[in-house]
Design a protein around this motif. Sequence first.
Motif, mmCIF file in Angstrom:
data_model
loop_
_atom_site.group_PDB
_atom_site.id
_atom_site.type_symbol
_atom_site.label_atom_id
_atom_site.label_comp_id
_atom_site.label_asym_id
_atom_site.label_seq_id
_atom_site.Cartn_x
_atom_site.Cartn_y
_atom_site.Cartn_z
ATOM 1 N N MET A 141 0.851 -1.452 -0.088
ATOM 2 C CA MET A 141 0.006 -0.120 0.127
ATOM 3 C C MET A 141 0.819 1.404 0.050
ATOM 4 S SD MET A 141 -3.061 1.551 0.108
ATOM 5 C CE MET A 141 -4.345 0.524 0.755
ATOM 6 N N ASN A 142 1.853 1.244 0.603
ATOM 7 C CA ASN A 142 2.992 2.148 0.842
ATOM 8 C C ASN A 142 2.141 3.590 1.570
ATOM 9 O OD1 ASN A 142 5.327 1.413 -0.319
ATOM 10 N ND2 ASN A 142 4.314 1.145 -1.937
ATOM 11 N N ARG A 143 1.485 3.162 2.539
ATOM 12 C CA ARG A 143 0.899 4.256 3.325
ATOM 13 C C ARG A 143 1.260 4.156 4.707
ATOM 14 N NH1 ARG A 143 -5.580 4.413 3.297
ATOM 15 N NH2 ARG A 143 -5.278 2.420 4.342
ATOM 16 N N LEU A 144 0.795 3.476 5.778
ATOM 17 C CA LEU A 144 1.212 3.056 7.030
ATOM 18 C C LEU A 144 1.926 1.723 6.992
ATOM 19 C CD1 LEU A 144 -1.571 4.540 9.194
ATOM 20 C CD2 LEU A 144 0.509 5.663 8.686
ATOM 21 N N GLY A 145 2.708 1.546 8.168
ATOM 22 C CA GLY A 145 3.058 0.112 8.507
ATOM 23 C C GLY A 145 4.676 0.028 8.497
ATOM 24 N N THR A 171 -2.057 -6.427 7.687
ATOM 25 C CA THR A 171 -1.828 -5.677 6.264
ATOM 26 C C THR A 171 -2.885 -5.130 5.715
ATOM 27 O OG1 THR A 171 -0.259 -5.414 4.470
ATOM 28 C CG2 THR A 171 -1.760 -7.421 4.669
ATOM 29 N N HIS A 172 -2.756 -4.289 4.362
ATOM 30 C CA HIS A 172 -3.976 -3.980 3.926
ATOM 31 C C HIS A 172 -3.690 -3.882 2.733
ATOM 32 C CE1 HIS A 172 -7.638 -1.274 4.203
ATOM 33 N NE2 HIS A 172 -7.238 -0.892 3.244
ATOM 34 N N ALA A 185 -2.037 -10.777 -5.309
ATOM 35 C CA ALA A 185 -1.405 -12.086 -5.139
ATOM 36 C C ALA A 185 -0.020 -11.781 -4.783
ATOM 37 C CB ALA A 185 -1.473 -12.802 -6.520
ATOM 38 N N LEU A 186 0.513 -10.629 -5.062
ATOM 39 C CA LEU A 186 1.765 -10.473 -4.357
ATOM 40 C C LEU A 186 1.749 -9.946 -3.121
ATOM 41 C CD1 LEU A 186 5.009 -9.842 -5.260
ATOM 42 C CD2 LEU A 186 4.188 -7.302 -5.859
ATOM 43 N N GLN A 187 0.860 -9.223 -2.657
ATOM 44 C CA GLN A 187 0.602 -8.915 -1.253
ATOM 45 C C GLN A 187 0.531 -9.875 -0.326
ATOM 46 O OE1 GLN A 187 -2.009 -5.111 -1.836
ATOM 47 N NE2 GLN A 187 -1.350 -4.931 0.219
ATOM 48 N N LEU A 188 -0.157 -10.934 -1.051
ATOM 49 C CA LEU A 188 -0.652 -12.342 -0.203
ATOM 50 C C LEU A 188 0.667 -12.987 0.064
ATOM 51 C CD1 LEU A 188 -2.719 -14.232 1.148
ATOM 52 C CD2 LEU A 188 -2.934 -15.271 -1.256
ATOM 53 N N GLU A 189 1.464 -13.169 -0.856
ATOM 54 C CA GLU A 189 2.759 -13.793 -0.884
ATOM 55 C C GLU A 189 3.703 -13.194 0.220
ATOM 56 O OE1 GLU A 189 6.765 -14.684 -3.638
ATOM 57 O OE2 GLU A 189 4.537 -14.214 -4.852
#
Length: 385
Positions: A141-145, A171-172, A185-189
Motif C-alpha cells: 500500500m505504501n501508506r502506513l506500516g 496488512t492492508h 497475489a503479491l501482497q498475499l505472498e
Amino acid sequence: MVEKLLSAPAFCGAKLTIHLDRVCANWRKLADMTAPKARCAAVVKADAYGTGAAITAKALYDAGARTFFTAIPSEGITVREVCPDAEIYILGGLFHGRAGTYELHGLRPVLNSLEEIEEWRLFNLGRETALPAAIHIDTGMNRLGLTLDEAEELGTKRFEDVKPFLSLLMTHLSCADEPTHPLNALQLERFKKMRGFFPGVPASMANSAGVFLGEEYHMDIARPGIAVYGGNPIPERENPMQAVASIHAEVVQVRWVEEGHGIGYSASLTATKRSRIAVISAGYADGLHRLAGSSDEKDGAHFFVGGHFVPLAGRVSMDLIALDVTHVPEDLVRRGTLVEVLGDNVLVDDLAKHAHTISYELLTGLGRRYHRVYSDGSNQPEAMA
C-alpha cells in the motif's frame, strides 16, 4: 436539547433513514463467508461510515460482532461506551504520548512504525499482563506500516520483545476491488512470508473486497467496512449487499419552465421544451455533490419519485436541487411530496459515480441537517410531518 429539537421532522427538509437490520444482515453475510476459519470484525470508523457510530456499533455488537476497528482514539471511545467487552483496534496507530488514553479506554493501537512499537513496549514494561496491540506490515500500500525489511528484522531478532503484547499481525490490501490485479497475489505472498517471522500470532488481511477474493485472504480476522454499509465491494460485479442508508427530500415548489429558459445557477441547463420542474430541499450542504448535477453538455444523476426516475435539472446548489418531472403524472409530484435521493432505487454507488466520487465519500460526507431515523425493519420510519 436544541440540536435534538432542530433535527425533528417539523424543522427539516429531508430525512435520512439508517436501516440497522440491513447493516446487521450485511455483516452476517460477510461473517458467514469467512466462517469457520476466520472471525468477522466490523470497521466503524468515520462515524460508522456516516451511519452513527454509537447506534450502529451497538447493533453490530448485538448481532454478534466482537471486534471493531476505528481510525482514531475518540472513535474508539465512542464504541467502547456501547460495547464494553469488545476488542477495539485503532488503525491510525499509537498517537504520540497518549498511551495512557488507550489503556484507560481499553483500546488497542495498530502499531505502524518501529517508533510506535518501542513506545508501546516501554509503556508495558513491568506489567504482569501486557496491554494488547497489533502490528501493521506494509505489503504494497505504501501508506502506513513497517517495511518488509523492518518486519523481518523485528520478527527474527526482537520477537520476544513484542510477543507479550502482540495480539494481531495485519496488512492492508491496495487493489482488492480489482480481483485480477497482480498486486493482490503479491501482497498475499509477502504477508504469508512475514507471518512466518511471528509464529502463533493471529493475522488479518481482508477488507470488504478482500473477503470476496477467497478463503486464502481471510486469515484469522476479516475486517470489512464499506460492504457492511451497503457499498459494492467489487464494483465490476452486481452488488451483493443491501442498501443501508436512504434519503428522502421534500418538494418545496413545483413550477413550469418555458422552452429555451435556463434552470439554476449559471443557467447551465436549458429547457428543450416546456418542462415541469420540482425543487427539493437538499443540496451540497447535505453531502450531495455538485458534480451530480446536469448541464447542456452532460447528463446528471437521477432520483426517484412516484415510481419514476427523474433527472436532475441543472446544478446542485447549497440547499436546493431541481428535478425534471415533466413525464411524471402531476398528482404524484406536489409540494410536500418526498423524493428518493438515495435508497433501494437510487443506489449509493450509482449516485457516487454521477458525482465522480465513491460510495465511501458520499456516505461519510452526509450533512447534519437531515431528520435522522433508525429502522430495525419492524418499524415504518415516520413521515416528515
